[in-house]
Scaffold this active site. Sequence first.
Site, PDB file in Angstrom:
ATOM      1  N   GLY A   1    -106.141  -0.742  13.535  1.00 16.45           N
ATOM      2  CA  GLY A   1    -105.655  -2.347  13.580  1.00 16.45           C
ATOM      3  C   GLY A   1    -105.915  -2.648  15.272  1.00 16.45           C
ATOM      4  O   GLY A   1    -106.239  -1.781  16.027  1.00 16.45           O
ATOM      5  N   GLU A   2    -105.830  -3.886  15.391  1.00 14.69           N
ATOM      6  CA  GLU A   2    -105.987  -4.472  16.784  1.00 14.69           C
ATOM      7  C   GLU A   2    -104.713  -4.832  17.240  1.00 14.69           C
ATOM      8  O   GLU A   2    -103.961  -5.572  16.516  1.00 14.69           O
ATOM      9  CB  GLU A   2    -107.153  -5.758  16.758  1.00 14.69           C
ATOM     10  CG  GLU A   2    -106.854  -6.506  17.777  1.00 14.69           C
ATOM     11  CD  GLU A   2    -107.113  -5.740  19.461  1.00 14.69           C
ATOM     12  OE1 GLU A   2    -107.957  -5.250  19.503  1.00 14.69           O
ATOM     13  OE2 GLU A   2    -106.176  -6.105  20.136  1.00 14.69           O
TER      14      GLU A   2
ATOM     15  N   CYS B   1    -108.211  -3.196   9.373  1.00 22.69           N
ATOM     16  CA  CYS B   1    -108.449  -4.158  10.443  1.00 22.69           C
ATOM     17  C   CYS B   1    -109.295  -5.165  10.029  1.00 22.69           C
ATOM     18  O   CYS B   1    -110.269  -4.867   9.424  1.00 22.69           O
ATOM     19  CB  CYS B   1    -108.865  -3.239  11.686  1.00 22.69           C
ATOM     20  SG  CYS B   1    -108.928  -4.144  13.352  1.00 22.69           S
TER      21      CYS B   1
ATOM     22  N   GLU C   1    -102.547   5.940   9.327  1.00 20.77           N
ATOM     23  CA  GLU C   1    -103.000   7.358  10.022  1.00 20.77           C
ATOM     24  C   GLU C   1    -102.360   7.483  11.404  1.00 20.77           C
ATOM     25  O   GLU C   1    -102.105   6.181  11.983  1.00 20.77           O
ATOM     26  CB  GLU C   1    -104.391   7.379  10.188  1.00 20.77           C
ATOM     27  CG  GLU C   1    -104.991   7.524   8.977  1.00 20.77           C
ATOM     28  CD  GLU C   1    -106.560   7.867   9.224  1.00 20.77           C
ATOM     29  OE1 GLU C   1    -107.489   7.209   8.315  1.00 20.77           O
ATOM     30  OE2 GLU C   1    -106.938   8.401  10.059  1.00 20.77           O
TER      31      GLU C   1
ATOM     32  N   SER D   1    -104.893  -0.305  23.348  1.00 19.46           N
ATOM     33  CA  SER D   1    -106.265  -0.548  23.382  1.00 19.46           C
ATOM     34  C   SER D   1    -106.496  -1.810  22.493  1.00 19.46           C
ATOM     35  O   SER D   1    -106.117  -1.989  21.391  1.00 19.46           O
ATOM     36  CB  SER D   1    -106.816   0.629  22.796  1.00 19.46           C
ATOM     37  OG  SER D   1    -107.967   0.428  22.489  1.00 19.46           O
TER      38      SER D   1
ATOM     39  N   CYS E   1    -109.919   7.197  14.106  1.00 16.41           N
ATOM     40  CA  CYS E   1    -109.116   6.477  13.181  1.00 16.41           C
ATOM     41  C   CYS E   1    -109.669   6.201  12.189  1.00 16.41           C
ATOM     42  O   CYS E   1    -110.777   5.709  12.109  1.00 16.41           O
ATOM     43  CB  CYS E   1    -108.482   5.322  14.001  1.00 16.41           C
ATOM     44  SG  CYS E   1    -109.346   3.870  14.121  1.00 16.41           S
TER      45      CYS E   1
ATOM     46  N   ASN F   1    -117.824   9.159  16.911  1.00 16.17           N
ATOM     47  CA  ASN F   1    -117.602  10.052  15.774  1.00 16.17           C
ATOM     48  C   ASN F   1    -118.286   9.491  14.625  1.00 16.17           C
ATOM     49  O   ASN F   1    -117.719   8.194  14.179  1.00 16.17           O
ATOM     50  CB  ASN F   1    -115.982   9.861  15.554  1.00 16.17           C
ATOM     51  CG  ASN F   1    -115.469  11.441  15.457  1.00 16.17           C
ATOM     52  OD1 ASN F   1    -115.929  12.020  14.824  1.00 16.17           O
ATOM     53  ND2 ASN F   1    -114.384  11.417  16.013  1.00 16.17           N
TER      54      ASN F   1
HETATM   55  S1  SF4 Z   1    -112.197  -0.292  16.646  1.00 16.52           S
HETATM   56 FE1  SF4 Z   1    -110.296  -0.997  16.640  1.00 16.52          FE
HETATM   57  S2  SF4 Z   1    -110.556  -3.134  16.593  1.00 16.52           S
HETATM   58 FE2  SF4 Z   1    -112.487  -2.475  16.024  1.00 16.52          FE
HETATM   59  S3  SF4 Z   1    -112.281  -2.432  13.815  1.00 16.52           S
HETATM   60 FE3  SF4 Z   1    -111.476  -0.405  14.528  1.00 16.52          FE
HETATM   61  S4  SF4 Z   1    -109.576  -0.651  14.403  1.00 16.52           S
HETATM   62 FE4  SF4 Z   1    -110.183  -2.636  14.720  1.00 16.52          FE
END
Ligand code: SF4
Length: 346
Positions: free
Chosen positions: A159-160, A112, A92, A191, A333, A290
Amino acid sequence: MKKELNGISYTDLENEIISLGIERYRAKQIFNFVHNKKIMSIDEITNIPKKTREILAENYTLNKIKIYDVFESKEDETVKFLFLLNDGNIIESVIMKYKYGYSQCVSTQVGCKMGCEFCASTKEGFIRNLSASEILDQIYCAENYLDIKVKNIVLMGSGEPLDNYSNVLNFINLVSDENGHNTSLRHITLSTCGIVDKIIELSKEDLPITLSLSLHSPFDDKRQQIMPIAKKYKINDIIEAMRYYFRKTNRRITFEYTLIDGFNNRPEDAKELRSLVKGMDVHINLIPLNPIKEFNYGFDGNKELEKFYNLLVKNGLKVTIRREMGSDISASCGQLKRRVLPKKEE
Ligand code: SF4
């Protein structure tokens, strides 16, 4: 396996084409077509001889992603994309229009592994890292579709980013290259949930990008309840790393703070936040939760949000409330993918 032509830095491209017998000056022409004309195949690099294109095609491929679906908000001009990757995975990305230009939030991984309780992106686990070209192509696809130029890039989608360090770094170098998309590094925000060793590594890269920490609570025990990664990295160590980043880059730090009813909006949270930021230029972004079906502890209305905002301001903190955008299209996300995919695949 062929290398991705749209994932190679300008300098590497110069060096690599020389070893293939192509003149160095061609790198500029090739890079320009790949990144500014946003071509779909090597055959479309028409500013170089056919023979050169053939050599390129023998050695490289263009890793292009495709638009799978588009959702346009009726509330504002937010547009959410689902992109289809070559291996069938779906990611996305969101475009938001602000008065200073278009901002795009991109994904850096499929899924993630960080497991934050409130986040939809992690609920199906981690599948794989995105390559630099797959991160970049989210921008090119959105720009082509909407006929716009993206000014600000936020690495805050699925994702991180620091868990996909080398590809993310490669992406940042590519997207900011003056021969390519030429995004100012100052217009890029990364981030992280707080991976200390990678924050320190990033500090040493000398990139003036904005670093944003998903904090969500100034207390370790509270963070650990909603972010499994907090068991590995303690707040004091993360803040120390952020201070190091601040000293090295002189860039303002951002804290993201998702408000969870009764959990992180107490006077002691505001007090502790104040002591954490001492000596750093920090901006706190308050985010309304959210809700997802597994985690639904947001506020009803804005009253509590404003109350905590006022409390932070009273404590001398710089703070904004992040305006919710595209809520009618599940713009947070991971949410849209989960909502849409089962229906599409029925
Ligand atoms: S907030 Fe960011 S780091 Fe935490 S699970 Fe969601 S995508 Fe991964």
